[in-house]
Design a protein around this motif. Structure first.
Motif, PDB file in Angstrom:
ATOM      1  N   TYR A  84       1.730   7.041  -6.489  1.00 43.37           N
ATOM      2  CA  TYR A  84       0.664   7.973  -6.852  1.00 43.37           C
ATOM      3  C   TYR A  84       1.051   9.402  -6.475  1.00 43.37           C
ATOM      4  O   TYR A  84       0.868  10.330  -7.248  1.00 43.37           O
ATOM      5  CB  TYR A  84      -0.645   7.566  -6.176  1.00 43.37           C
ATOM      6  CG  TYR A  84      -1.784   8.507  -6.497  1.00 43.37           C
ATOM      7  CD1 TYR A  84      -2.420   8.454  -7.730  1.00 43.37           C
ATOM      8  CD2 TYR A  84      -2.205   9.468  -5.582  1.00 43.37           C
ATOM      9  CE1 TYR A  84      -3.459   9.310  -8.048  1.00 43.37           C
ATOM     10  CE2 TYR A  84      -3.236  10.337  -5.889  1.00 43.37           C
ATOM     11  CZ  TYR A  84      -3.859  10.248  -7.108  1.00 43.37           C
ATOM     12  OH  TYR A  84      -4.876  11.107  -7.415  1.00 43.37           O
ATOM     13  N   ASP A 110       0.824  -1.210   0.000  1.00 48.67           N
ATOM     14  CA  ASP A 110       0.000   0.000   0.000  1.00 48.67           C
ATOM     15  C   ASP A 110       0.860   1.261   0.000  1.00 48.67           C
ATOM     16  O   ASP A 110       0.551   2.228  -0.699  1.00 48.67           O
ATOM     17  CB  ASP A 110      -0.942   0.018   1.206  1.00 48.67           C
ATOM     18  CG  ASP A 110      -2.022  -1.047   1.123  1.00 48.67           C
ATOM     19  OD1 ASP A 110      -2.216  -1.629   0.027  1.00 48.67           O
ATOM     20  OD2 ASP A 110      -2.665  -1.318   2.158  1.00 48.67           O
ATOM     21  N   ASN A 111       1.949   1.254   0.758  1.00 52.81           N
ATOM     22  CA  ASN A 111       2.852   2.415   0.795  1.00 52.81           C
ATOM     23  C   ASN A 111       3.525   2.644  -0.547  1.00 52.81           C
ATOM     24  O   ASN A 111       3.698   3.782  -0.980  1.00 52.81           O
ATOM     25  CB  ASN A 111       3.897   2.249   1.899  1.00 52.81           C
ATOM     26  CG  ASN A 111       3.326   2.476   3.267  1.00 52.81           C
ATOM     27  OD1 ASN A 111       2.317   3.163   3.433  1.00 52.81           O
ATOM     28  ND2 ASN A 111       3.943   1.885   4.266  1.00 52.81           N
ATOM     29  N   LEU A 140       0.842   4.146  -2.799  1.00 49.31           N
ATOM     30  CA  LEU A 140       0.571   5.521  -2.395  1.00 49.31           C
ATOM     31  C   LEU A 140       1.721   6.446  -2.782  1.00 49.31           C
ATOM     32  O   LEU A 140       1.503   7.518  -3.338  1.00 49.31           O
ATOM     33  CB  LEU A 140       0.320   5.589  -0.887  1.00 49.31           C
ATOM     34  CG  LEU A 140      -0.029   6.954  -0.326  1.00 49.31           C
ATOM     35  CD1 LEU A 140      -1.307   7.503  -0.950  1.00 49.31           C
ATOM     36  CD2 LEU A 140      -0.168   6.882   1.183  1.00 49.31           C
ATOM     37  N   ASN A 141       2.951   6.015  -2.521  1.00 52.39           N
ATOM     38  CA  ASN A 141       4.110   6.834  -2.873  1.00 52.39           C
ATOM     39  C   ASN A 141       4.234   7.023  -4.374  1.00 52.39           C
ATOM     40  O   ASN A 141       4.605   8.087  -4.852  1.00 52.39           O
ATOM     41  CB  ASN A 141       5.393   6.227  -2.308  1.00 52.39           C
ATOM     42  CG  ASN A 141       5.472   6.370  -0.812  1.00 52.39           C
ATOM     43  OD1 ASN A 141       4.850   7.242  -0.212  1.00 52.39           O
ATOM     44  ND2 ASN A 141       6.228   5.483  -0.180  1.00 52.39           N
TER      45      ASN A 141
END
Length: 135
Positions: free
Chosen positions: A118, A111-112, A115-116
């Motif tokens: 994005y 997920d990180n 997210l990073n």
């Protein structure tokens, strides 16, 4: 109270909404599977995410219980899906960590990364003057 029939406009509208939801879920599931299949972690990533030593990672690799490849730089890259499935199916035992915690840590790591990725795409678009807002 209005009775909704198969021919009614309300039923057709509800059917269209359900079809859009179904389509969204299918796209999301496909995208998630593609990410899981393509995501690779470095040795450092795996050691940090699962709080394991380099020797533990080496043993897993030598026993053939996780998929890996050598990058052009010579670094070892581990396939996220192989780690996740291995832990889930009890093929991989993370020392001093319950299975659920290991799976949670891997999921958070993924997920990180997403997210990073994005966020960095957003920053690049901002620098290029592109509109990145929702409207």
């Amino acid at each position: 109270m209005e009775v909704i029939t198969i021919d009614s406009e309300a039923f057709q509208s509800l059917k269209e909404q359900l079809n859009r939801i179904e389509s969204y879920i299918e796209r999301s599931t496909t995208l998630s599977k593609e990410i899981d299949d393509a995501l690779e972690l470095s040795s450092k990533d795996v050691m940090e995410a699962l709080a394991i030593s380099e020797s533990t990672l080496y043993r897993w690799r030598k026993k053939g219980i996780i998929r890996y490849r050598y990058a052009e730089s010579g670094d070892v890259r581990y396939f996220y899906n192989s780690l996740f499935v291995g832990i889930k199916c009890y093929q991989i035992k993370v020392p001093a960590m319950p299975k659920e915690e290991a799976l949670r840590r891997l999921s958070e790591f993924k997920d990180n990364i997403i997210l990073n990725s994005y966020m960095s795409k957003d920053r690049r678009n901002d620098k290029q003057g592109r509109n990145t807002g929702p409207y």
